[in-house]
Design a protein around this motif. Structure first.
Motif, PDB file in Angstrom:
ATOM      1  N   PHE A  55     -15.872   2.864   1.661  1.00  0.00           N
ATOM      2  CA  PHE A  55     -16.116   3.716   0.990  1.00  0.00           C
ATOM      3  C   PHE A  55     -17.835   3.778   1.103  1.00  0.00           C
ATOM      4  O   PHE A  55     -18.361   4.572   1.125  1.00  0.00           O
ATOM      5  N   VAL A 230     -12.424   2.190 -11.512  1.00  0.00           N
ATOM      6  CA  VAL A 230     -13.942   1.096 -11.075  1.00  0.00           C
ATOM      7  C   VAL A 230     -13.535   0.276 -12.496  1.00  0.00           C
ATOM      8  O   VAL A 230     -13.638  -0.950 -11.977  1.00  0.00           O
ATOM      9  N   TYR A 238     -18.857  -1.007  -6.462  1.00  0.00           N
ATOM     10  CA  TYR A 238     -20.379  -0.045  -6.919  1.00  0.00           C
ATOM     11  C   TYR A 238     -20.831  -1.000  -5.214  1.00  0.00           C
ATOM     12  O   TYR A 238     -22.348  -0.532  -5.032  1.00  0.00           O
ATOM     13  N   LEU A 241     -22.569   0.613  -2.020  1.00  0.00           N
ATOM     14  CA  LEU A 241     -23.007   1.584  -2.228  1.00  0.00           C
ATOM     15  C   LEU A 241     -24.019   1.007  -0.621  1.00  0.00           C
ATOM     16  O   LEU A 241     -25.215   1.959  -0.575  1.00  0.00           O
ATOM     17  N   MET A 303     -15.204   6.434  -5.599  1.00  0.00           N
ATOM     18  CA  MET A 303     -15.738   4.692  -5.784  1.00  0.00           C
ATOM     19  C   MET A 303     -14.062   4.131  -6.485  1.00  0.00           C
ATOM     20  O   MET A 303     -14.363   3.229  -6.314  1.00  0.00           O
TER      21      MET A 303
END
Length: 775
Positions: A55, A230, A238, A241, A303
């Motif tokens: 991701f 999520v 998260y 990222l 995500m």
């Protein structure tokens, strides 16, 4: 009172409409990204770090390539609002002499949109690199091959996109059917593809209003599902990222992670459409839609899938459809299929447009280009290409029967196209934007190095499906270059064998032949001189029309040419010869007019030229050859002749000359023509246009007499003369040249449309002159 929309409303409307055309392909990529990524050796890494790392790669690939490269930089490299590979090439041809388009004239540089005020380089000193590019023909050929490679890749993507989009959307049935009846999924995908291609000829103007709502509904629904996943499965996703997870991903997966980059790159497929479809929108509207809606929605969807896979790694083969909550699977399946159809439509339309531009630049066999007035500007339909795309899409769908190998082929083509655009944009930065060579190289090194890493991964996928994209691209590139090579050799032959003006002047005003009533429009690729086709015609039939017009239809490196600037009119020989030259300048995205409009425009333009010539020259009998006028920019254009339409042919012929003269067509010829028209019912619907001289006072009666002769010839009839050539290589030519000319090029010519089809020439008015070429 008509309400006009404010600029802000127009801007928001364009941003809304861009969802259905620009972002449809990019928006459906979540259907197959994770599935393709974890279908290879990466399926053995079933842990959170591998999923989070994948991701993280997706997020930063979208950010660097889609956002930074295309949205921030490439969208600014437009050609008068148009985008795409050919727009970059056109910009380079205008700012540096690196093009191979024939018939370039200094008058072309005076077109309104030829030089952009912000990027004009006419007063710039030439750099050593620019001089090198302009002097060496091999560099020009290499640049053209790079552009044709981009066009061939677009064609390959046009074959693969409908197949992978539709098959991926219907793959959700396997979740409902518990991985049974795979053949049913392939069968349904083929039905959807057949229906989609069969309906192409109708255009999209009636259903285009549904494209944007479908894509927006798709984006919002997948975003909602992503947020749900999520929250439900792994809220810590998260953290991926951070680019640190990319380091962890490659440290953990090693070589297997590198080979999986081909699947991860699929998240950017469709980014090129942002630039290719720029002409229908504005750069600002596309940037707004991408930054505010598309980019956040895609990130949240990826995500959400990553959060789901981190806890359900066994569902990787159908990750997208498996991550959908049970109550929503059928509605999402329907929306996914509709979104896939919309994405396929945008790519198919882009393929049609690319083929049309290739032909305009002399790099594709003649095809029939259909454009209807009610369609969107620039939208065309090409029957031959449509059926080829359908057959090839069905072949790869039935042959592969799964999206993994399709994704390998599709990703390879998209990666190569992205790299081609990077190279061309770097040249635009240097030649057009007048930036330093260091800035251009920095751009290539930064984005090109990223894309080369992905391309190296794609090379590993060639045995497993990637060979299809390689094969399609090679075949399409070979077709385009062979056609360009043969066409250019034929043009050079005409250029070296054109008739000297001394011979024309030596024959006298009658040219030593019988001049019969009517206008003869002789098509040639030469912008100056008399083509050998003319003398070959006179040799076999020593008679020709009262008025002769040599027509040269050429393409200038502009997307569109204003109608007022399209025609260049000149004279060949003295006034008594009644020989004119008309150069029709089209942009690479212009669509030719119908035959009736064309011949009427020619008559009005020549009439205006006669008047302008009388006002600008004192010695009207002097042989003028080379002076060309853009007649439609004159303030008096259209005021010399009165134009009206009539339903009666007799009325058209008898009333065209209210001042003096009459139609020279005999009753026998009129009767013969009426018999031909009865055999061709379509001709009965052609408008009867008649011209009359206005009450203009002529200082020179010879001008009035020449105008009357022109109108008399128009009433007698207009004929179109084109060359029907037979091309052969010389017997002592190298073997490769003989194979290309005698076999490959001849095969393409025999299986392509006649020039009359592309030029919209009425068959009843057509005369073909046979001529042999020995190249």
């Amino acid at each position: 009172m008509v309400e006009t929309k404010s600029p802000r409303q127009e801007f928001l409307l364009l941003a809304y409409q861009s969802f259905g055309i620009v972002f449809s392909d990019l928006s459906i990529s979540p259907l197959y990204v994770y599935k393709s990524t974890f279908s290879g050796s990466l399926r053995h890494y079933q842990n959170e770090d591998a999923v989070f790392g994948a991701f993280s790669v997706i997020f930063w690939t979208l950010t660097l390539l889609s956002l930074f490269k295309y949205v921030i930089i490439v969208l600014n490299a437009d050609d008068n609002g148009e985008g795409g590979t050919f727009s970059l090439y056109a910009l380079l041809c205008r700012h540096a002499k690196v093009g191979l388009l024939p018939n370039h004239q200094a008058a072309d540089e005076e077109l309104t949109t030829y030089h952009d005020p912000g990027y004009s380089s006419r007063n710039m000193t030439s750099s050593p690199f620019k001089v090198f590019m302009e002097r060496h023909k091999k560099t020009k050929t290499g640049l053209l091959l790079l552009v044709l490679l981009g066009a061939a890749l677009v064609f390959s993507i046009g074959v693969l996109t409908p197949a992978i989009s539709v098959l991926s959307s219907i793959d959700g049935l396997q979740v409902q059917l518990q991985n049974r009846h795979t053949r049913m999924v392939v069968f349904l995908a083929c039905l959807v593809l057949i229906g989609h291609f069969v309906l192409q000829y109708r255009g999209t103007h009636r259903v285009a209003f549904m494209f944007a709502p479908v894509v927006i509904l798709w984006l919002l629904s997948t975003t909602g599902i992503g947020i749900y996943n999520v929250i439900k499965w792994n809220p810590r996703v998260y953290q991926a990222l951070s680019p640190y997870y990319i380091y962890k991903f490659f440290k953990y997966t090693g070589r297997d992670g590198w080979t999986s980059l081909a699947g991860l790159f699929l998240c950017t497929t469709g980014s090129e459409a942002m630039f290719a479809d720029l002409g229908q929108f504005t750069a600002g509207s596309i940037k707004l839609a991408f930054c505010c809606i598309v980019f956040p929605c895609l990130v949240l969807q990826y995500m959400g899938q990553a959060a789901f896979l981190s806890k359900n790694f066994s569902a990787a083969p159908l990750s997208f459809h498996a991550s959908i909550p049970d109550p929503l699977r059928w509605p999402v399946l329907v929306v996914a299929t509709l979104a896939a159809i919309v994405a396929s439509q945008s790519v198919i339309s882009a393929t049609f447009s690319t083929v049309k531009q290739c032909y305009a630049l002399g790099c594709f066999p003649r095809v029939k280009v259909v454009h209807k007035a009610r369609w969107v500007r620039g939208q065309v339909y090409i029957p031959e290409i449509n059926w080829v795309l359908m057959i090839l899409s069905l072949a790869v769908t039935v042959g592969f029967r799964d999206t993994n190998r399709l994704a390998n082929a599709y990703g390879s083509a998209c990666m190569a196209l992205t790299f081609v655009s990077t190279l061309l944009t770097s040249l635009v930065i240097y030649f057009v934007w007048n930036q330093s060579l260091f800035i251009a190289l920095l751009y290539v090194l930064f984005f090109g190095s990223i894309e080369i890493i992905y391309l190296s991964s794609a090379c590993m996928k060639i045995p497993n499906g990637g060979w299809v994209a390689l094969m399609f691209t090679t075949v399409f590139l070979a077709i385009m270059y062979v056609w360009h090579y043969g066409s250019r050799k034929r043009y050079l032959y005409d250029l070296h064998n054109k008739v000297p003006m001394k011979w024309i002047l030596a024959q006298g005003s009658s040219l030593g032949i019988v001049r019969v009533p009517g206008i003869g429009l002789l098509f040639t690729e030469l912008a100056n001189g008399v083509p050998p086709t003319f003398t070959h015609f006179l040799t076999n039939l020593p008679a020709f029309y009262q008025v002769v017009v040599f027509i040269c239809v050429k393409t200038v490196p502009l997307p569109y040419v204003h109608h007022k600037e399209r025609y260049l009119i000149g004279r060949i020989g003295p006034k008594s010869y009644h020989m004119y030259r008309c150069i029709v300048r089209n942009g690479y995205k212009d669509v030719p007019n119908s035959g009736d409009d064309f011949e009427n425009d020619i008559v009005m333009s020549i009439a205006e030229f006669i008047q302008m010539e009388a006002e600008g020259f004192t010695n009207l009998d002097a042989p003028v050859d080379g002076w060309l006028a853009v007649v439609r920019t004159s303030e008096k254009f259209g005021k010399r002749l009165a134009r009206s339409e009539s339903d009666s042919k007799e009325e058209s012929c008898s009333s065209s000359f209210p001042i003096t003269g009459s139609c020279s067509k005999s009753p026998a010829l009129q009767k013969l023509q009426s018999m031909y028209e009865q055999e061709s019912p379509d001709l009965n619907y052609r408008p009867r246009v008649q011209f009359k001289l206005t009450d203009t006072k002529f200082k020179d009666l010879r001008v009035k007499e020449e105008l009357l002769q022109l109108l008399e010839a128009k009433c007698a009839g207009v004929s179109y003369i084109i060359g029907h050539s037979r091309i052969k290589a010389k017997w002592n030519a190298p073997f490769l040249k003989r194979f290309v000319i005698n076999v490959a090029y001849s095969f393409l010519r025999k299986n392509s449309r006649s020039p009359a089809v592309f030029l919209n020439i009425p068959h009843i008015c057509l005369i073909e002159v046979g001529i042999n070429y020995y190249l």
